[in-house]
Design a protein around this motif. Sequence first.
Motif, PDB file in Angstrom:
ATOM      1  N   GLY A 239       1.675  -2.106  -1.897  1.00 17.90           N
ATOM      2  CA  GLY A 239       2.218  -2.237  -0.790  1.00 17.90           C
ATOM      3  C   GLY A 239       1.471  -2.973   0.355  1.00 17.90           C
ATOM      4  N   GLN A 240       0.092  -2.309   0.552  1.00 22.56           N
ATOM      5  CA  GLN A 240      -0.703  -2.689   1.510  1.00 22.56           C
ATOM      6  C   GLN A 240      -1.177  -4.480   1.179  1.00 22.56           C
ATOM      7  N   THR A 241      -1.225  -4.756  -0.120  1.00 17.43           N
ATOM      8  CA  THR A 241      -1.661  -5.880  -0.455  1.00 17.43           C
ATOM      9  C   THR A 241      -0.541  -6.988  -0.184  1.00 17.43           C
ATOM     10  N   VAL A 242       0.495  -6.815  -0.712  1.00 16.06           N
ATOM     11  CA  VAL A 242       1.620  -7.651  -0.168  1.00 16.06           C
ATOM     12  C   VAL A 242       1.886  -7.596   1.367  1.00 16.06           C
ATOM     13  N   SER A 243       1.565  -6.603   1.974  1.00 14.03           N
ATOM     14  CA  SER A 243       1.689  -6.675   3.449  1.00 14.03           C
ATOM     15  C   SER A 243       0.690  -7.451   4.148  1.00 14.03           C
ATOM     16  N   GLY A 244      -0.569  -7.518   3.621  1.00 13.80           N
ATOM     17  CA  GLY A 244      -1.464  -8.355   4.013  1.00 13.80           C
ATOM     18  C   GLY A 244      -1.410  -9.619   3.784  1.00 13.80           C
ATOM     19  N   TYR A 245      -0.826 -10.114   2.778  1.00 11.14           N
ATOM     20  CA  TYR A 245      -0.532 -11.552   2.529  1.00 11.14           C
ATOM     21  C   TYR A 245       0.639 -11.888   3.321  1.00 11.14           C
ATOM     22  N   LEU A 248      -0.332 -13.180   6.965  1.00  6.29           N
ATOM     23  CA  LEU A 248      -0.736 -14.513   7.005  1.00  6.29           C
ATOM     24  C   LEU A 248       0.341 -15.605   7.425  1.00  6.29           C
ATOM     25  N   ILE A 249       1.474 -15.015   7.240  1.00  4.33           N
ATOM     26  CA  ILE A 249       2.842 -15.832   7.769  1.00  4.33           C
ATOM     27  C   ILE A 249       3.364 -15.428   9.070  1.00  4.33           C
ATOM     28  N   THR A 250       3.370 -14.012   9.149  1.00  2.00           N
ATOM     29  CA  THR A 250       3.944 -13.409  10.491  1.00  2.00           C
ATOM     30  C   THR A 250       2.980 -13.179  11.632  1.00  2.00           C
ATOM     31  N   PHE A 283     -12.471  -0.024  -6.158  1.00  2.00           N
ATOM     32  CA  PHE A 283     -12.464  -1.369  -6.129  1.00  2.00           C
ATOM     33  C   PHE A 283     -12.090  -2.218  -7.277  1.00  2.00           C
ATOM     34  N   MET A 284     -11.963  -1.653  -8.453  1.00  3.55           N
ATOM     35  CA  MET A 284     -11.385  -2.106  -9.635  1.00  3.55           C
ATOM     36  C   MET A 284     -10.059  -2.274  -9.196  1.00  3.55           C
ATOM     37  N   ALA A 285      -9.490  -1.191  -8.970  1.00  2.00           N
ATOM     38  CA  ALA A 285      -7.667  -1.088  -8.686  1.00  2.00           C
ATOM     39  C   ALA A 285      -7.389  -2.060  -7.639  1.00  2.00           C
ATOM     40  N   LEU A 286      -8.065  -1.808  -6.595  1.00  2.00           N
ATOM     41  CA  LEU A 286      -7.876  -2.930  -5.481  1.00  2.00           C
ATOM     42  C   LEU A 286      -7.964  -4.306  -5.601  1.00  2.00           C
ATOM     43  N   ILE A 287      -9.072  -4.852  -6.239  1.00  2.22           N
ATOM     44  CA  ILE A 287      -9.066  -6.278  -6.606  1.00  2.22           C
ATOM     45  C   ILE A 287      -8.329  -6.570  -7.747  1.00  2.22           C
ATOM     46  N   SER A 288      -7.918  -5.904  -8.854  1.00  4.19           N
ATOM     47  CA  SER A 288      -6.820  -6.143  -9.637  1.00  4.19           C
ATOM     48  C   SER A 288      -5.591  -6.350  -9.208  1.00  4.19           C
ATOM     49  N   ILE A 289      -5.137  -5.697  -8.310  1.00  6.25           N
ATOM     50  CA  ILE A 289      -4.046  -5.708  -7.901  1.00  6.25           C
ATOM     51  C   ILE A 289      -3.834  -6.871  -6.903  1.00  6.25           C
ATOM     52  N   ASN A 290      -5.093  -7.226  -6.245  1.00  3.45           N
ATOM     53  CA  ASN A 290      -5.107  -8.532  -5.163  1.00  3.45           C
ATOM     54  C   ASN A 290      -4.918  -9.499  -6.055  1.00  3.45           C
ATOM     55  N   LEU A 291      -5.696  -9.648  -7.229  1.00  3.30           N
ATOM     56  CA  LEU A 291      -5.602 -10.711  -8.075  1.00  3.30           C
ATOM     57  C   LEU A 291      -4.038 -11.025  -8.589  1.00  3.30           C
ATOM     58  N   ALA A 292      -3.288  -9.742  -8.902  1.00  2.00           N
ATOM     59  CA  ALA A 292      -2.043  -9.909  -9.531  1.00  2.00           C
ATOM     60  C   ALA A 292      -1.198 -10.821  -8.492  1.00  2.00           C
ATOM     61  N   VAL A 293      -1.195 -10.162  -7.148  1.00  2.00           N
ATOM     62  CA  VAL A 293      -0.402 -10.620  -5.874  1.00  2.00           C
ATOM     63  C   VAL A 293      -0.787 -11.929  -5.700  1.00  2.00           C
ATOM     64  N   LEU A 294      -2.058 -12.452  -5.443  1.00  2.00           N
ATOM     65  CA  LEU A 294      -2.507 -13.581  -5.416  1.00  2.00           C
ATOM     66  C   LEU A 294      -1.944 -14.676  -6.204  1.00  2.00           C
TER      67      LEU A 294
END
Length: 360
Positions: A239-245, A248-250, A283-294
């Motif tokens: 949720g945090q990752t999606v909200s962060g991306y 970038l639009i809002t 770190f691993m969980a956060l970056i792995s989720i970021n890679l997935a969402v990106l």
Amino acid sequence: MNIFAALLMLGLLIVVHEAGHFLAATLQGIRVSGFSIGFGPALIKRQRKGVTYALRALPLGGFVAFPDNDEDSLISPNDPDLLRNRPIPQRALVIATGVLANLAFALVVLLGQAAVAGLPADPNPGVLVVSVQPGGAAARADLQPGDKILSVNSFALGTGQPGVEAMVNLVKTAPNETLVVERVRHNQLDRIDLKPSYLEGQGRIGAQLQANLSGKNRPVRDPGELFYYAGTQFTHLIGQTVSGYASLITDFKVAAGQVSGPVKIVEMGAQLSQQGGSGLVLFMALISINLAVLNALPLPLLDGGQMALLLIEGIRGRPVPERLQLAFAQSGLLLFVSLTLVLIIRDTSQLSFVQQFISR
């Protein structure tokens, strides 16, 4: 060693992503010609069963190569085992499994961490400052990562996530107002004035906050508690990752300053690794989720862009013309290289030892 550990973990996450594509293709009998970590010239190259495995010079990602795109390939264009000759659902699975592999890896890591190290004990009172955006209201008030905020305008924030939400609500409802914040830094209690900036009708301070955890763990009581805790962490990070991306639009002006490149990611990993195994797991969980969402975004060179082309093909009943696919890919490459260079230069200039050298 902290930087090396962060680089190693980042490389592992790239391997996990590309392994998802690779296994989805090979298990369906689709021909694969290469598996590379990094881009550019190959530093190490090995060939096995017709597949070239390579470690390349620029560790900014990776790719799985298919003979479909090799003009020198001796394989017949009509070979049923070429990726482009497979049904759309099979190709979609190959594209999607990179994202799915990163999400699955993050969930497994969080489950493993909770099972081995236990669950966090009850949090301490207050809110912990995790990061501060340069130039924001928090930075102007001299808030720093590691500070603990106990109260705002004499209102005690309480513990856990409710305390974080209380702090956020107080900030949002007080744009351009001065808040008296009770802060603990290095076991010293003091008070500072914090004046949230006005942005889109609400207050912002430019800081990432989290519950003030005690750092102590307790054993997991039962499997249900284990899966609930890890699942809650997992969905919260997504949720945090999606909200962060989405921001970038809002809210591009604020969010753009928070976008991190490879240098900043490694620095963050090095800082988290100082907390020991729990920091590296986060770190691993956060970056792995970021890679997935990106990679799920419908942009050129990303999995989401490839999925968008596949969707258009399914609607049209025939592939997108090659010249349009090529233009799509080239625009993505230009965007990727340009953005990466800008972020590397910006993040490098913000490193503490670089700033010290410049200030001499």
